[in-house]
Design an enzyme around this catalytic site. Structure first.
Site, PDB file in Angstrom:
ATOM      1  N   GLY A  34       0.851  -1.204   0.000  1.00  0.00           N
ATOM      2  CA  GLY A  34       0.000   0.000   0.000  1.00  0.00           C
ATOM      3  C   GLY A  34       0.883   1.249   0.000  1.00  0.00           C
ATOM      4  O   GLY A  34       1.803   1.359   0.800  1.00  0.00           O
ATOM      5  N   ASP A 126       4.944  -4.580   5.981  1.00  0.00           N
ATOM      6  CA  ASP A 126       5.354  -5.917   6.445  1.00  0.00           C
ATOM      7  C   ASP A 126       5.412  -6.939   5.312  1.00  0.00           C
ATOM      8  O   ASP A 126       6.342  -7.728   5.214  1.00  0.00           O
ATOM      9  CB  ASP A 126       4.464  -6.375   7.603  1.00  0.00           C
ATOM     10  CG  ASP A 126       2.974  -6.322   7.268  1.00  0.00           C
ATOM     11  OD1 ASP A 126       2.166  -6.746   8.103  1.00  0.00           O
ATOM     12  OD2 ASP A 126       2.637  -5.841   6.170  1.00  0.00           O
ATOM     13  N   THR A 149       4.471   2.711   5.317  1.00  0.00           N
ATOM     14  CA  THR A 149       3.078   2.248   5.404  1.00  0.00           C
ATOM     15  C   THR A 149       2.335   3.162   6.369  1.00  0.00           C
ATOM     16  O   THR A 149       2.918   3.597   7.373  1.00  0.00           O
ATOM     17  CB  THR A 149       2.962   0.798   5.914  1.00  0.00           C
ATOM     18  OG1 THR A 149       1.577   0.505   6.188  1.00  0.00           O
ATOM     19  CG2 THR A 149       3.770   0.553   7.181  1.00  0.00           C
ATOM     20  N   ASP A 151       0.091   2.225   8.310  1.00  0.00           N
ATOM     21  CA  ASP A 151      -0.381   1.422   9.449  1.00  0.00           C
ATOM     22  C   ASP A 151       0.471   1.551  10.697  1.00  0.00           C
ATOM     23  O   ASP A 151       0.017   1.221  11.792  1.00  0.00           O
ATOM     24  CB  ASP A 151      -0.460  -0.066   9.066  1.00  0.00           C
ATOM     25  CG  ASP A 151      -1.422  -0.294   7.919  1.00  0.00           C
ATOM     26  OD1 ASP A 151      -1.367  -1.372   7.303  1.00  0.00           O
ATOM     27  OD2 ASP A 151      -2.227   0.613   7.629  1.00  0.00           O
ATOM     28  N   ASP A 153       2.726  -0.377  11.754  1.00  0.00           N
ATOM     29  CA  ASP A 153       2.706  -1.687  12.440  1.00  0.00           C
ATOM     30  C   ASP A 153       4.037  -2.439  12.320  1.00  0.00           C
ATOM     31  O   ASP A 153       4.072  -3.660  12.402  1.00  0.00           O
ATOM     32  CB  ASP A 153       1.580  -2.557  11.870  1.00  0.00           C
ATOM     33  CG  ASP A 153       1.703  -2.734  10.366  1.00  0.00           C
ATOM     34  OD1 ASP A 153       0.956  -3.548   9.796  1.00  0.00           O
ATOM     35  OD2 ASP A 153       2.557  -2.061   9.764  1.00  0.00           O
ATOM     36  N   ARG A 195      -5.308  -1.878   8.814  1.00  0.00           N
ATOM     37  CA  ARG A 195      -5.308  -3.346   8.606  1.00  0.00           C
ATOM     38  C   ARG A 195      -5.599  -4.019   9.941  1.00  0.00           C
ATOM     39  O   ARG A 195      -6.655  -3.766  10.512  1.00  0.00           O
ATOM     40  CB  ARG A 195      -4.006  -3.837   7.993  1.00  0.00           C
ATOM     41  CG  ARG A 195      -4.169  -5.207   7.302  1.00  0.00           C
ATOM     42  CD  ARG A 195      -2.861  -5.710   6.733  1.00  0.00           C
ATOM     43  NE  ARG A 195      -2.380  -4.909   5.615  1.00  0.00           N
ATOM     44  CZ  ARG A 195      -2.826  -5.049   4.356  1.00  0.00           C
ATOM     45  NH1 ARG A 195      -3.733  -5.944   4.092  1.00  0.00           N
ATOM     46  NH2 ARG A 195      -2.349  -4.292   3.387  1.00  0.00           N
ATOM     47  N   GLN A 278      -7.144   8.222   3.515  1.00  0.00           N
ATOM     48  CA  GLN A 278      -6.055   8.194   4.506  1.00  0.00           C
ATOM     49  C   GLN A 278      -4.714   7.852   3.867  1.00  0.00           C
ATOM     50  O   GLN A 278      -3.659   7.990   4.495  1.00  0.00           O
ATOM     51  CB  GLN A 278      -6.390   7.160   5.592  1.00  0.00           C
ATOM     52  CG  GLN A 278      -7.649   7.491   6.371  1.00  0.00           C
ATOM     53  CD  GLN A 278      -8.204   6.274   7.095  1.00  0.00           C
ATOM     54  OE1 GLN A 278      -7.886   6.040   8.257  1.00  0.00           O
ATOM     55  NE2 GLN A 278      -9.045   5.502   6.423  1.00  0.00           N
TER      56      GLN A 278
HETATM   57  O1  F6P Z   1      -1.536  -1.363   4.560  1.00  0.00           O
HETATM   58  C1  F6P Z   1      -2.062  -0.105   4.245  1.00  0.00           C
HETATM   59  C2  F6P Z   1      -3.550  -0.206   4.015  1.00  0.00           C
HETATM   60  O2  F6P Z   1      -4.048   1.064   3.742  1.00  0.00           O
HETATM   61  C3  F6P Z   1      -4.304  -0.799   5.179  1.00  0.00           C
HETATM   62  O3  F6P Z   1      -4.500   0.124   6.238  1.00  0.00           O
HETATM   63  C4  F6P Z   1      -5.592  -1.208   4.491  1.00  0.00           C
HETATM   64  O4  F6P Z   1      -6.295  -2.200   5.188  1.00  0.00           O
HETATM   65  C5  F6P Z   1      -5.053  -1.759   3.159  1.00  0.00           C
HETATM   66  O5  F6P Z   1      -3.826  -1.072   2.905  1.00  0.00           O
HETATM   67  C6  F6P Z   1      -5.961  -1.560   1.990  1.00  0.00           C
HETATM   68  O6  F6P Z   1      -5.378  -2.254   0.899  1.00  0.00           O
HETATM   69  P1  F6P Z   1      -5.777  -1.885  -0.619  1.00  0.00           P
HETATM   70  O7  F6P Z   1      -5.218  -0.533  -0.921  1.00  0.00           O
HETATM   71  O8  F6P Z   1      -5.127  -2.987  -1.430  1.00  0.00           O
HETATM   72  O9  F6P Z   1      -7.279  -1.899  -0.667  1.00  0.00           O
END
Ligand code: F6P
Length: 345
Positions: A34, A126, A149, A151, A153, A195, A278
């Site tokens: 992401g 991660d 990221t 997150d 995390d 996430r 976000q």
């Molecule tokens: O890991 C970053 C993130 O924005 C998470 O917070 C979220 O759950 C996920 O990516 C969404 O993934 P995608 O952009 O593939 O929908």
């Protein structure tokens, strides 16, 4: 000894000199997973620092997919002018199933070899680091991770690139929701990203004065949620706002609203899922400075012969953490902030 074979605690990670006589000439770089605001600032710092240390840079577009497809660009210093303030990633990113397989990583190693790349810098989260760690281990390739990221995390760094910007974006959005919630005296359930981590929810919840914050890290008992909300309504507050982490065990804001309907039917309840706003926007100063520090540190780590580590900032100081610890260690949420949410709501 390769860094990742050092078994050390995160806080006291140190580095036996990793003498490498081989002069590393060329560095590969990519962004993966992401996207997050600040990735471009990190990429820019990698390129500018590489120039300082006489390394050339090959960038691969679209993350690991671009590496497998040999979709590359030779990068010069001027190519990263005017990008520090841009959200997203000029290198594009993608999720790549093929790279998850050993045969995919064989292909990636061959591409890196074709380019005579001695070290690969990956900017991501991660999942990105998991793949990079396997690539490094299976093919003896020097890999350095930069934590990018929203997150937050990843262990081994207080904050990841993009987290501060995501906090401010979510807080601004929640402030706007509070205006209309007050106007209509409504209950709003606002879902934020992260996430399976609750860092964004916890800090945006505190920053926006949420009456309740639901996190995956702290078990949510529905009856407690209902009791807390009834308390709030008893105080005749003009509105009530619950920030729900998308990974919370209630299943997120929409599912929670269905579970609350029967108890709070007489209140007007609305749900708002903030989603991908976000992930966008121009990075804050804090994210730009963090990204610049980490981008430069990644090149310096290569220059000092380190590999299979993530660069991070812990208590203001640069730290290197083995990649496998960065993504393999569950990052603790700050108990003092959790306590704060109980006292101030
Ligand atoms: O890991 C970053 C993130 O924005 C998470 O917070 C979220 O759950 C996920 O990516 C969404 O993934 P995608 O952009 O593939 O929908």
């Amino acid at each position: 000894m390769r860094d990742e074979e050092c078994v050390v605690s995160l806080s006291s990670y140190y580095f036996p000199e990793f003498n490498s006589n081989r002069k590393l000439k060329k560095i590969g770089v990519l962004t993966s997973g992401g996207d997050s605001p600040g990735m471009n600032a990190a990429f820019r710092a990698v390129v500018r620092t590489a120039n300082e240390f006489d390394y050339s840079i090959v960038a691969f577009m679209q993350g690991y997919q671009g590496l497998l497809d040999n979709n590359f660009k030779d990068i010069k210093s001027e190519d990263v002018s005017g990008i520090i303030q841009r959200g997203g990633t000029v290198l594009k990113t993608a999720r790549c199933e093929e790279f998850r397989k050993p045969e995919g990583r064989v292909k990636a190693a061959e591409v890196l070899k074709q380019h005579n790349i001695d070290a690969l810098i990956v900017i991501g989260g991660d999942g990105t680091f998991m793949g990079a760690s396997l690539l490094g281990k299976e093919h003896d390739i020097s890999v350095i991770g930069i934590p990018g990221t929203i997150d937050n995390d990843l262990a081994g760094t207080d904050e990841t690139i993009g987290y501060d910007t995501a906090l401010n974006t979510a807080m601004d959005a929640i402030d706007k929701i509070r205006d209309t919630a007050d106007a209509h005296e409504r209950l709003f359930l606002v879902e934020v990203m992260g996430r399976d981590a609750g860092f964004i929810a916890l800090e945006t919840g505190i920053a926006s004065g949420a009456e309740l914050i639901l996190l995956p890290e702290s078990l949510t008992h529905l009856k407690e949620v209902k009791a807390s909300l009834k308390e709030v309504f008893k105080e005749q507050r003009r509105s009530s706002l619950v920030v729900v982490a998308e990974g919370d065990e209630t299943g997120g804001a929409l599912k929670l609203s269905e579970k609350l309907r029967e108890d709070f039917g007489k209140y007007e309840m609305r749900v708002c899922i903030l989603g991908h706003i976000q992930r966008g926007g121009t990075p804050t100063a804090r994210d730009r400075v963090l990204a610049t520090r980490l981008g430069a540190a990644a090149v310096k780590a290569i220059n000092e012969g380190h590999s299979q580590v993530m660069v991070g900032v812990v208590n203001g100081s640069m730290k290197l953490t083995p990649l496998r610890m960065a993504f393999g260690t569950k990052k603790d949420i700050n108990p003092e902030l959790i306590e704060l949410t109980k006292q101030v709501k």
